[in-house]
Design a protein around this motif. Sequence first.
Motif, short mmCIF file in Angstrom:
data_model
loop_
_atom_site.label_atom_id
_atom_site.label_comp_id
_atom_site.label_asym_id
_atom_site.label_seq_id
_atom_site.Cartn_x
_atom_site.Cartn_y
_atom_site.Cartn_z
N ALA A 90 -4.93 -47.93 -58.80
CA ALA A 90 -3.61 -48.56 -58.49
C ALA A 90 -2.55 -47.47 -59.25
N SER A 91 -1.36 -47.56 -58.70
CA SER A 91 -0.22 -46.72 -59.18
C SER A 91 0.95 -47.80 -58.99
N MET A 92 1.67 -48.43 -60.03
CA MET A 92 2.69 -49.12 -59.97
C MET A 92 4.17 -48.35 -60.56
N ASN A 93 5.13 -48.49 -59.87
CA ASN A 93 6.24 -48.19 -60.41
C ASN A 93 7.52 -49.40 -60.12
N MET A 94 8.15 -49.61 -61.09
CA MET A 94 9.14 -50.61 -61.23
C MET A 94 10.47 -50.22 -62.06
N SER A 95 11.65 -50.66 -61.45
CA SER A 95 12.64 -50.41 -62.12
C SER A 95 13.53 -51.70 -62.20
#
Length: 340
Positions: free
Chosen positions: A313-318
């Motif tokens: 899994a790859s998570m990116n959050m701003s």
Amino acid sequence: MTMRLPLAAAASLLAASAGPAHVDDAFDLSPRVVPGQRVEIASESSFIGEIEDLSVSVNDVEVMGSEFGLEMTIRTESSRIEEVLAAADGVARSKRVDFGRQTMEMDFVADQPGSTKSEDADFDLPLDGRSYLLKLDEEDALQMEEVSDEDLFGGELEEQLLGGLSLEVPFADLLPGEPAQVGEPFELETGEYAAEALDMVLQCADALDEWKGMEGPAISISARWILDEVQLEGTGTLREVEDGIATIDYAMGGSYEVDDLISMVEAADKPDTPAPEGAEGTLRGEVLLKGVGRFDLTAGQMVEFSLEGEATASMNMSAGPEVAVEVSAALSHTVTLTVQ
């Protein structure tokens, strides 16, 4: 353990390893039952997940990174007995399902500068000791009745948990719909297997909802959310038939994507203040599995099935800070079926 091959490549490797196919190597792997038949199903599963990479930045300056680590291990054991009460043409018309022990163990370790926090717990899962009667009515609609010693626990959870129960032969969807030839791949209908796997996840999630020691509700809500997005596809390849046992190699794969990661995080974490306006995030991942099944041609039943593989899994959050996380997990699932 790493599994980076695409599903099609994995299937091709399985087919190549099966040996040459011959026109007369077609075998009927149709599942079937007879009245009075009892099948005891025992399974073990494990999930070992860890953070591979983490970066938290504010104004392009990293404030948290490799010094933070997390590992989570979940092990489950389950058993049930399915007894065919009535059948016609090899197909069950009614059966009783008695769940035996349904248990889960969980270990959770979080490392950060100057401290390590760990928790472990054991749980009995909701279907532990439950019994059900399944039958077709006069219009061939499936009817289900609980016959457990304890009262019906009811509600939406029970309806979700029993979604995978059916009159089908266990793992029938992992068998070819027509006679199979050695070395020739066939497509799988993974719906029933996925439903049974989801049932176990839902049981574990329900248990974790009650675990306050290490963010149990957050883990369970996230697991439900992600599993709802996973779509599995797969192939099987008949490797050989020897002494009445057909050995089948499997390759399965699927991907998932959560576009509204902020909503998932808020549902799981329930923060005191909502995410700032404009916050956004995505979660993407894939699951790759390979396995082996053994089908008893005389009994018309799968007698052994195992899978192992990896989820990433790859998570990116701003959301003020910029967060990027890479996660991996090793998966295994083994089932033994005893036909009486």
